[in-house]
Design an enzyme around this catalytic site. Structure first.
Site, PDB file in Angstrom:
ATOM      1  N   ARG A 199       0.854  -1.178   0.000  1.00  0.00           N
ATOM      2  CA  ARG A 199       0.000   0.000   0.000  1.00  0.00           C
ATOM      3  C   ARG A 199       0.893   1.230   0.000  1.00  0.00           C
ATOM      4  NH1 ARG A 199      -4.462   1.211   4.570  1.00  0.00           N
ATOM      5  NH2 ARG A 199      -2.597   1.608   5.784  1.00  0.00           N
ATOM      6  N   ASP A 246       5.024  -5.470   9.714  1.00  0.00           N
ATOM      7  CA  ASP A 246       6.139  -5.090  10.596  1.00  0.00           C
ATOM      8  C   ASP A 246       6.149  -5.929  11.870  1.00  0.00           C
ATOM      9  OD1 ASP A 246       7.129  -3.219   8.876  1.00  0.00           O
ATOM     10  OD2 ASP A 246       6.197  -1.502   9.851  1.00  0.00           O
TER      11      ASP A 246
END
Ligand code: PRP
Ligand code: URA
Length: 212
Positions: free
Chosen positions: A107, A206
């Site tokens: 994204r 992450d």
């Protein structure tokens, strides 16, 4: 009248408990990854509940009998890179014969629009039921683009499985892919101004890969 979102929420107590652990900001990478794998296994158990069975003649050490085995289409699992990889092992633990395809989508942080960077699928994609996995359904842009790409490559039977979703993403998939059954473990409140799900669990990729 309240808007009706077309989605199945898998709210099994074990899944909800594990999801709460994942949401906590102090949960580290190792636990986060293990919990995601466990939830993916439990969700796979639920989403395959209606998979067709066929009879098979077998012989046990004691007698001949008729058993059941999975019939119908073979399965393909398609994680949306990167974070979808965190759900892959859970699904293939449950369906070890499944083939795996990969769709790379990130994204753009400024526009929040999906950018495709990789696609490798099993050759017989049209003959398989594809289970597309991504932990986060936020604006829905990434999942929307991935589903369109899979259809363009010939996929005819697709199921979408996400962990945490926002109403915006569900709405988009309902509009663009009404033929794709959507399963999630939670529908959160909303998106913030950076397109993150609130309360969500932060950046799934992450947290899975320790790139915070
Ligand atoms: C995350 C997530 C989804 C997407 C959801 O991926 O894994 O693919 O965002 O957001 P959307 O519904 O608004 O499209 P990200 O772009 O962070 O890439 P990564 O998995 O490589 O970290
Ligand atoms: N992608 C994530 O990883 N988390 C969000 O909350 C939204 C998109």
């Amino acid at each position: 009248m309240a808007e009706e979102l077309k989605v199945q929420v898998i709210d099994h107590p074990l899944i909800q408990h594990k999801l709460t652990l994942m949401r906590k900001k102090e949960t580290g990478t190792k636990d986060f990854r293990e919990l995601l794998e466990e939830i993916s296994m439990l969700m796979t158990y639920e989403i395959t509940r209606d998979f067709p069975l066929e009879d098979v003649e077998i012989e046990t050490p004691v007698a001949k009998c008729t058993g059941k085995q999975l019939g119908g289409k073979k399965v393909g699992v398609v994680p949306i890179l990167r974070a979808g990889l965190g759900m892959l092992s859970g699904v293939i633990n449950m369906i070890p014969a499944a083939r795996v395809g990969h769709v790379g989508m990130y994204r753009d942080p400024a526009t929040l629009k999906p950018v495709e960077y990789y696609c490798k699928l099993p050759k017989d994609v049209a003959e398989r039921t594809l289970i597309v996995v991504d932990p986060m359904l936020a604006t829905g842009g990434s999942a929307d683009a991935a589903l369109s790409l899979l259809k363009q490559k010939g996929a005819k039977s697709i199921i979408m499985m996400c962990l945490v979703s926002a109403p915006e993403g569900i709405r988009l998939l309902n509009q663009h892919h009404p033929d794709v059954p959507l399963y999630v473990a939670a529908i959160d409140e909303r998106l913030n101004d950076k397109g993150y799900i609130v309360p969500g669990l932060g950046d799934a990729g992450d947290r899975i890969f320790g790139t915070l």
